[in-house]
Design a protein around this motif. Structure first.
Motif, short mmCIF file in Angstrom:
data_model
loop_
_atom_site.label_atom_id
_atom_site.label_comp_id
_atom_site.label_asym_id
_atom_site.label_seq_id
_atom_site.Cartn_x
_atom_site.Cartn_y
_atom_site.Cartn_z
N THR A 263 10.84 28.54 16.98
CA THR A 263 9.18 27.88 18.35
C THR A 263 9.93 27.01 18.58
O THR A 263 9.49 26.92 19.96
CB THR A 263 8.01 27.23 16.87
OG1 THR A 263 8.24 28.35 15.75
CG2 THR A 263 7.30 27.02 17.62
N ARG B 47 8.88 27.77 23.10
CA ARG B 47 8.43 26.89 23.82
C ARG B 47 9.20 26.00 25.23
O ARG B 47 8.53 25.84 26.12
CB ARG B 47 7.69 25.59 23.18
CG ARG B 47 6.56 26.49 21.86
CD ARG B 47 5.90 25.18 21.63
NE ARG B 47 4.90 25.37 20.53
CZ ARG B 47 4.03 24.96 19.28
NH1 ARG B 47 5.37 24.29 19.07
NH2 ARG B 47 3.24 25.26 19.21
N ARG C 175 9.75 28.71 27.75
CA ARG C 175 8.10 29.13 27.97
C ARG C 175 8.23 27.96 29.29
O ARG C 175 7.33 27.90 31.03
CB ARG C 175 7.40 30.07 27.17
CG ARG C 175 6.27 29.96 27.95
CD ARG C 175 4.78 30.54 26.48
NE ARG C 175 5.24 32.06 26.68
CZ ARG C 175 5.23 32.42 26.07
NH1 ARG C 175 5.23 31.59 24.92
NH2 ARG C 175 5.42 34.19 25.72
N HIS C 176 8.66 26.89 29.01
CA HIS C 176 7.86 25.67 29.42
C HIS C 176 8.97 25.68 30.73
O HIS C 176 8.40 25.36 32.37
CB HIS C 176 8.19 24.17 28.92
CG HIS C 176 8.23 23.61 29.85
ND1 HIS C 176 6.66 22.73 30.21
CD2 HIS C 176 8.52 22.22 30.56
CE1 HIS C 176 7.00 21.12 30.73
NE2 HIS C 176 7.59 21.65 31.31
N ASP D 247 1.73 28.66 23.50
CA ASP D 247 2.67 28.40 23.60
C ASP D 247 4.29 28.95 23.02
O ASP D 247 5.66 29.24 23.82
CB ASP D 247 3.46 27.52 25.08
CG ASP D 247 3.33 26.47 23.81
OD1 ASP D 247 2.77 26.74 23.02
OD2 ASP D 247 3.37 24.93 24.18
N ALA D 248 3.77 29.64 21.88
CA ALA D 248 5.14 29.45 21.17
C ALA D 248 4.59 31.92 21.06
O ALA D 248 5.60 32.06 19.81
CB ALA D 248 4.83 29.14 19.30
#
Length: 267
Positions: A99, A103, A106-107, A141-142
């Motif tokens: 996870t 994240r 994606r960040h 976001d996960a």
């Protein structure tokens, strides 16, 4: 005398090496390596989750020696992801590590030239369980938009000796499955299926003695019963890690890219 590990081969597709994605207190920092196609992107991203029965393995281990080259040539970025092994930390530490990688990617998606709306995970064996759980439980976001499982276990509670503390699931869970039944269900993909799950592709050898082919069947049936797309590709006569398959393992990498071409373009 133990045979030394071989010298690592160059990875010509590697773009960003040794990215620290999390540093859980009391443990080593966790890294990923990212392979991004040339060009502006943004490119869909695939998280590679290695196998090893949760007690061995490394993010740089791959089944298909040309895996990264094939995926990058098809327009996919690949993130090779670290997770803590079971003798470092019990479950759900491994799920938390995956996870964290999702994240982090994606960040930083814009800087990395990857598309935050098109994330998939591909895991083999133990990594297949982690990929499936990430897809079934990740939100916000996960979240993942697709999952590919190569011969991964579907039900960690289905061990012959429920009281044996040395089965691979027992080591992962921190004790005999009989004493960790609730945790085993939380870690089992087949017990976490729901109608909003992302599409799955499962590729599994029909003669697998380590993770039976029936695991692929029960997970496929559970997903389809909830209306979730699940493509099942049996590899006739193959054992674990596709041993004995009559085609090159790259065939399965390409099958995964075909699946992702279909499902991610619809996102």
């Amino acid at each position: 005398m133990t045979e030394p590990y071989p010298v690592p081969v160059p990875r010509p597709t590697l773009t960003h090496a040794n990215c620290v994605v999390s540093a859980p207190l009391g443990y080593r920092p966790l890294h990923l390596d990212l392979h991004v196609p040339p060009g502006d992107g943004p490119f869909p991203a695939v998280l590679w989750l290695h196998g090893g029965a949760w007690v061995t393995g490394s993010r740089v281990w791959t089944v298909d020696q040309r895996f990264h080259e094939r995926m990058v040539a098809r327009g996919y970025a690949v993130a090779d992801v670290d997770y803590r092994l079971a003798l470092e930390a019990s479950y759900p530490a491994q799920q938390a590590d995956v996870t964290a990688a999702i994240r982090w990617l994606r960040h930083h998606a814009a800087a990395l030239r990857i598309d935050p709306a098109r994330f998939a995970a591909l895991g083999e064996s133990a990594g297949g369980q982690l990929a499936a759980i990430a897809g079934l439980t990740g939100t916000g976001d996960a979240a993942l938009q697709a999952v590919i499982v190569w011969y991964g276990p579907a039900d960690l509670g289905a061990v012959a000796d429920q009281h044996d503390p040395f089965t691979e699931p027992a080591i992962l869970l921190g004790g005999p499955v009989a004493e960790r039944a609730a945790l085993a269900r939380l870690a089992s993909p087949v017990h976490n299926v729901h109608p909003a799950a992302p599409p799955f592709l499962i590729i599994h050898g029909t003669e697998d003695d380590d993770v039976p082919y029936t695991d692929a069947v029960i997970l496929t049936e559970a997903l389809r019963a909830h209306g979730v797309r699940c493509d099942l590709l049996p590899v006739e006569g193959a054992g674990h890690v596709f041993a004995g398959a009559t085609v090159d393992v790259g065939t399965f990498t390409e099958a995964g890219a075909d699946f992702l071409d279909d499902v991610l373009r619809r996102v």
